[in-house]
Design a protein around this motif. Structure first.
Motif, PDB file in Angstrom:
ATOM      1  N   GLU A 166       0.809  -1.215   0.000  1.00 11.13           N
ATOM      2  CA  GLU A 166       0.000   0.000   0.000  1.00 11.13           C
ATOM      3  C   GLU A 166       0.846   1.271   0.000  1.00 11.13           C
ATOM      4  OE1 GLU A 166      -2.306  -1.003   3.458  1.00 11.13           O
ATOM      5  OE2 GLU A 166      -4.092  -1.326   2.249  1.00 11.13           O
ATOM      6  N   ARG A 167       2.137   1.152   0.323  1.00  9.39           N
ATOM      7  CA  ARG A 167       3.002   2.321   0.365  1.00  9.39           C
ATOM      8  C   ARG A 167       3.964   2.377  -0.813  1.00  9.39           C
ATOM      9  NH1 ARG A 167       3.935   5.125   5.697  1.00  9.39           N
ATOM     10  NH2 ARG A 167       2.110   4.592   6.926  1.00  9.39           N
ATOM     11  N   ILE A 168       3.627   1.697  -1.868  1.00 11.87           N
ATOM     12  CA  ILE A 168       4.415   1.730  -3.103  1.00 11.87           C
ATOM     13  C   ILE A 168       3.661   2.574  -4.131  1.00 11.87           C
ATOM     14  CG2 ILE A 168       5.299   0.361  -5.037  1.00 11.87           C
ATOM     15  CD1 ILE A 168       5.702  -1.951  -3.079  1.00 11.87           C
ATOM     16  N   ILE A 169       4.384   3.507  -4.771  1.00 13.56           N
ATOM     17  CA  ILE A 169       3.759   4.349  -5.792  1.00 13.56           C
ATOM     18  C   ILE A 169       3.550   3.526  -7.046  1.00 13.56           C
ATOM     19  CG2 ILE A 169       3.959   6.456  -7.154  1.00 13.56           C
ATOM     20  CD1 ILE A 169       5.946   7.490  -5.078  1.00 13.56           C
ATOM     21  N   ARG A 170       2.322   3.494  -7.521  1.00 11.23           N
ATOM     22  CA  ARG A 170       2.004   2.771  -8.757  1.00 11.23           C
ATOM     23  C   ARG A 170       1.303   3.710  -9.727  1.00 11.23           C
ATOM     24  NH1 ARG A 170       3.495  -2.259  -7.803  1.00 11.23           N
ATOM     25  NH2 ARG A 170       3.296  -3.170  -5.713  1.00 11.23           N
ATOM     26  N   SER A 171       1.416   3.396 -11.009  1.00  9.62           N
ATOM     27  CA  SER A 171       0.856   4.271 -12.046  1.00  9.62           C
ATOM     28  C   SER A 171      -0.645   4.457 -11.886  1.00  9.62           C
ATOM     29  CB  SER A 171       1.167   3.709 -13.436  1.00  9.62           C
ATOM     30  OG  SER A 171       0.670   2.390 -13.574  1.00  9.62           O
ATOM     31  N   GLU A 172      -1.347   3.394 -11.441  1.00  8.53           N
ATOM     32  CA  GLU A 172      -2.800   3.526 -11.273  1.00  8.53           C
ATOM     33  C   GLU A 172      -3.153   4.489 -10.139  1.00  8.53           C
ATOM     34  OE1 GLU A 172      -1.650  -0.599  -9.508  1.00  8.53           O
ATOM     35  OE2 GLU A 172      -1.140   0.639 -11.253  1.00  8.53           O
ATOM     36  N   LYS A 173      -2.286   4.551  -9.130  1.00  5.59           N
ATOM     37  CA  LYS A 173      -2.509   5.491  -8.030  1.00  5.59           C
ATOM     38  C   LYS A 173      -2.353   6.934  -8.522  1.00  5.59           C
ATOM     39  CE  LYS A 173      -1.160   2.608  -4.047  1.00  5.59           C
ATOM     40  NZ  LYS A 173      -2.440   2.683  -3.333  1.00  5.59           N
ATOM     41  N   ILE A 174      -1.398   7.133  -9.410  1.00 10.25           N
ATOM     42  CA  ILE A 174      -1.172   8.471  -9.970  1.00 10.25           C
ATOM     43  C   ILE A 174      -2.380   8.890 -10.807  1.00 10.25           C
ATOM     44  CG2 ILE A 174       0.286   9.855 -11.491  1.00 10.25           C
ATOM     45  CD1 ILE A 174       2.641   8.078 -10.702  1.00 10.25           C
ATOM     46  N   LYS A 175      -2.917   7.950 -11.591  1.00 18.39           N
ATOM     47  CA  LYS A 175      -4.103   8.245 -12.410  1.00 18.39           C
ATOM     48  C   LYS A 175      -5.304   8.573 -11.538  1.00 18.39           C
ATOM     49  CE  LYS A 175      -2.664   5.423 -16.352  1.00 18.39           C
ATOM     50  NZ  LYS A 175      -2.915   4.192 -17.140  1.00 18.39           N
ATOM     51  N   GLU A 176      -5.458   7.830 -10.452  1.00 23.28           N
ATOM     52  CA  GLU A 176      -6.562   8.087  -9.523  1.00 23.28           C
ATOM     53  C   GLU A 176      -6.429   9.485  -8.906  1.00 23.28           C
ATOM     54  OE1 GLU A 176      -6.473   5.029  -6.592  1.00 23.28           O
ATOM     55  OE2 GLU A 176      -6.983   3.421  -8.002  1.00 23.28           O
ATOM     56  N   TYR A 177      -5.203   9.855  -8.572  1.00 29.16           N
ATOM     57  CA  TYR A 177      -4.966  11.164  -7.966  1.00 29.16           C
ATOM     58  C   TYR A 177      -5.231  12.284  -8.975  1.00 29.16           C
ATOM     59  CZ  TYR A 177      -2.682  14.861  -5.287  1.00 29.16           C
ATOM     60  OH  TYR A 177      -2.416  16.021  -4.594  1.00 29.16           O
ATOM     61  N   GLU A 178      -4.897  12.045 -10.223  1.00 30.97           N
ATOM     62  CA  GLU A 178      -5.160  13.033 -11.278  1.00 30.97           C
ATOM     63  C   GLU A 178      -6.660  13.301 -11.401  1.00 30.97           C
ATOM     64  OE1 GLU A 178      -3.913  13.939 -15.930  1.00 30.97           O
ATOM     65  OE2 GLU A 178      -3.481  11.981 -15.032  1.00 30.97           O
ATOM     66  N   VAL A 179      -7.447  12.234 -11.337  1.00 27.65           N
ATOM     67  CA  VAL A 179      -8.907  12.370 -11.379  1.00 27.65           C
ATOM     68  C   VAL A 179      -9.393  13.158 -10.167  1.00 27.65           C
ATOM     69  CG1 VAL A 179     -11.111  11.127 -11.269  1.00 27.65           C
ATOM     70  CG2 VAL A 179      -9.259  10.257 -12.729  1.00 27.65           C
ATOM     71  N   TYR A 180      -8.819  12.862  -9.020  1.00 27.07           N
ATOM     72  CA  TYR A 180      -9.181  13.556  -7.778  1.00 27.07           C
ATOM     73  C   TYR A 180      -8.917  15.060  -7.906  1.00 27.07           C
ATOM     74  CZ  TYR A 180      -8.575  15.332  -3.019  1.00 27.07           C
ATOM     75  OH  TYR A 180      -8.637  16.095  -1.880  1.00 27.07           O
ATOM     76  N   LEU A 181      -7.765  15.439  -8.471  1.00 29.96           N
ATOM     77  CA  LEU A 181      -7.428  16.852  -8.655  1.00 29.96           C
ATOM     78  C   LEU A 181      -8.427  17.541  -9.580  1.00 29.96           C
ATOM     79  CD1 LEU A 181      -3.533  16.658  -9.009  1.00 29.96           C
ATOM     80  CD2 LEU A 181      -4.821  17.492  -7.046  1.00 29.96           C
ATOM     81  N   MET A 182      -8.860  16.826 -10.606  1.00 28.35           N
ATOM     82  CA  MET A 182      -9.869  17.370 -11.519  1.00 28.35           C
ATOM     83  C   MET A 182     -11.181  17.607 -10.785  1.00 28.35           C
ATOM     84  SD  MET A 182      -9.223  15.129 -14.990  1.00 28.35           S
ATOM     85  CE  MET A 182      -7.687  15.262 -15.917  1.00 28.35           C
ATOM     86  N   GLU A 183     -11.544  16.654  -9.934  1.00 33.16           N
ATOM     87  CA  GLU A 183     -12.784  16.780  -9.168  1.00 33.16           C
ATOM     88  C   GLU A 183     -12.710  17.937  -8.177  1.00 33.16           C
ATOM     89  OE1 GLU A 183     -13.034  12.902  -7.430  1.00 33.16           O
ATOM     90  OE2 GLU A 183     -14.092  12.026  -9.154  1.00 33.16           O
ATOM     91  N   GLN A 184     -11.491  18.263  -7.749  1.00 33.55           N
ATOM     92  CA  GLN A 184     -11.286  19.399  -6.846  1.00 33.55           C
ATOM     93  C   GLN A 184     -11.236  20.725  -7.607  1.00 33.55           C
ATOM     94  OE1 GLN A 184     -11.223  19.052  -3.345  1.00 33.55           O
ATOM     95  NE2 GLN A 184     -11.943  17.052  -4.046  1.00 33.55           N
ATOM     96  N   GLU A 185     -11.416  20.632  -8.937  1.00 34.46           N
ATOM     97  CA  GLU A 185     -11.455  21.805  -9.825  1.00 34.46           C
ATOM     98  C   GLU A 185     -10.152  22.600  -9.815  1.00 34.46           C
ATOM     99  OE1 GLU A 185     -15.149  24.058 -10.035  1.00 34.46           O
ATOM    100  OE2 GLU A 185     -16.075  22.613  -8.682  1.00 34.46           O
ATOM    101  N   LYS A 186      -9.041  21.874  -9.710  1.00 38.34           N
ATOM    102  CA  LYS A 186      -7.743  22.510  -9.861  1.00 38.34           C
ATOM    103  C   LYS A 186      -7.569  22.900 -11.326  1.00 38.34           C
ATOM    104  CE  LYS A 186      -6.276  21.718  -5.608  1.00 38.34           C
ATOM    105  NZ  LYS A 186      -6.036  22.816  -4.638  1.00 38.34           N
ATOM    106  N   SER A 187      -6.799  23.940 -11.579  1.00 39.11           N
ATOM    107  CA  SER A 187      -6.577  24.362 -12.961  1.00 39.11           C
ATOM    108  C   SER A 187      -5.768  23.294 -13.700  1.00 39.11           C
ATOM    109  CB  SER A 187      -5.829  25.697 -13.007  1.00 39.11           C
ATOM    110  OG  SER A 187      -4.507  25.544 -12.551  1.00 39.11           O
TER     111      SER A 187
END
Length: 284
Positions: free
Chosen positions: A6-27
């Protein structure tokens, strides 16, 4: 219980975080920068389990390769990602940066240099660029907000800016409205954004940046002083020198934190030195 997996950075985690940032309406620019920095982090750690010790070592390596402000930007992105994943205990402190009370005089655009840029644009028959420079500097908007300067806004004398999840009204000076109306008629622009390409799309910031740089040699203004955001800084400095109202200036610029506005109003060391001399506290 948190496992090593759970503490290893994986590409799918990065994609999930990108979606989260979009939902937070970041530029979009903020999202791109955050993801770029997190991918840099991902590349460094590969399949290693994250730990506080490893992250501190990574921070030290960053400090050897980048400026302190750049390191802190990267760490801000990393900490946001760590917090999103529930790894709050792994968050790392930013580098301590001593507050700079003076701006870099080499990059400070003067009012006289600003006028020289406009005159050079006019001389080169680049009316659009001349008006873009004047519009940014006379209103204090960001170059990314230029698309809000529409035909409708010019005839109202004000524009409603919606940027970074915040709405604000900016007023367009009467003299600027007058010359923009003339430009609108000559270009046969009936509605929408005024500063557009031949295809009708809003002009891109990179094009504005490049066109402004082309004015440097002819105008005699140093290249390091000539970029769109410096026009916004000039607006802020002149407004503050006239009104001395930092809170109002923050509202006009669309700043949530007034400390950001303070950066825009910093004076150069030479200006401060002249102020000290005016105090006349030394007997000669």
């Amino acid at each position: 219980m948190i496992t090593a997996e759970e503490r290893i950075i994986r590409s799918e985690k990065i994609k999930e975080y990108e979606v989260y940032l979009m939902e937070q309406e970041k530029s979009l620019s903020t999202i791109r920068k955050y993801i770029q920095d997190i991918k840099r982090m991902y590349k460094y750690f590969e399949e290693k389990e994250l730990s506080k010790i490893l992250l501190i070592e990574w921070k030290k390596l960053l400090a050897e390769s980048y400026s302190a402000s750049s390191v802190n930007t990267i760490l801000a992105a990393a900490n946001g990602f760590l917090e999103y994943n529930g790894w709050v205990d792994l968050k790392i402190k930013p580098l301590k940066i001593q507050k700079n009370i003076f701006c870099d005089e080499k990059k400070e655009l003067s009012k006289n240099e600003y006028f020289r840029l406009i005159k050079t644009a006019e001389k080169l028959n680049n009316k659009r660029l001349s008006l873009i420079i004047q519009t940014i500097c006379a209103t204090g908007i960001r170059v990314s907000e230029l698309s809000y300067i529409t035909v409708e806004a010019v005839y109202k004398g004000k524009a409603e800016i919606n940027n970074k999840g915040k709405r604000r009204i900016i007023f367009i000076p009467v003299k600027l409205c007058k010359i923009l109306k003339i430009y609108i008629k000559r270009q046969s622009i009936s509605k929408g954004c005024i500063f557009i390409t031949k295809s009708g799309k809003p002009i891109d910031r990179s094009n504005i940046w490049r066109e402004m740089k082309n004015l440097c040699e002819e105008s005699g203004v140093k290249s390091e002083k000539v970029f769109p955001h410096n026009l916004r800084h000039l607006f802020a400095k002149i407004y503050y020198s006239e009104e001395k109202d930092l809170s109002r200036l923050a509202d006009i610029l669309g700043h949530t934190n007034i400390n950001t506005t303070r950066i825009y109003t910093m004076e150069s060391g030479s200006v401060h030195l002249r102020q000290l001399d005016k105090m006349n506290l030394v007997i000669t």
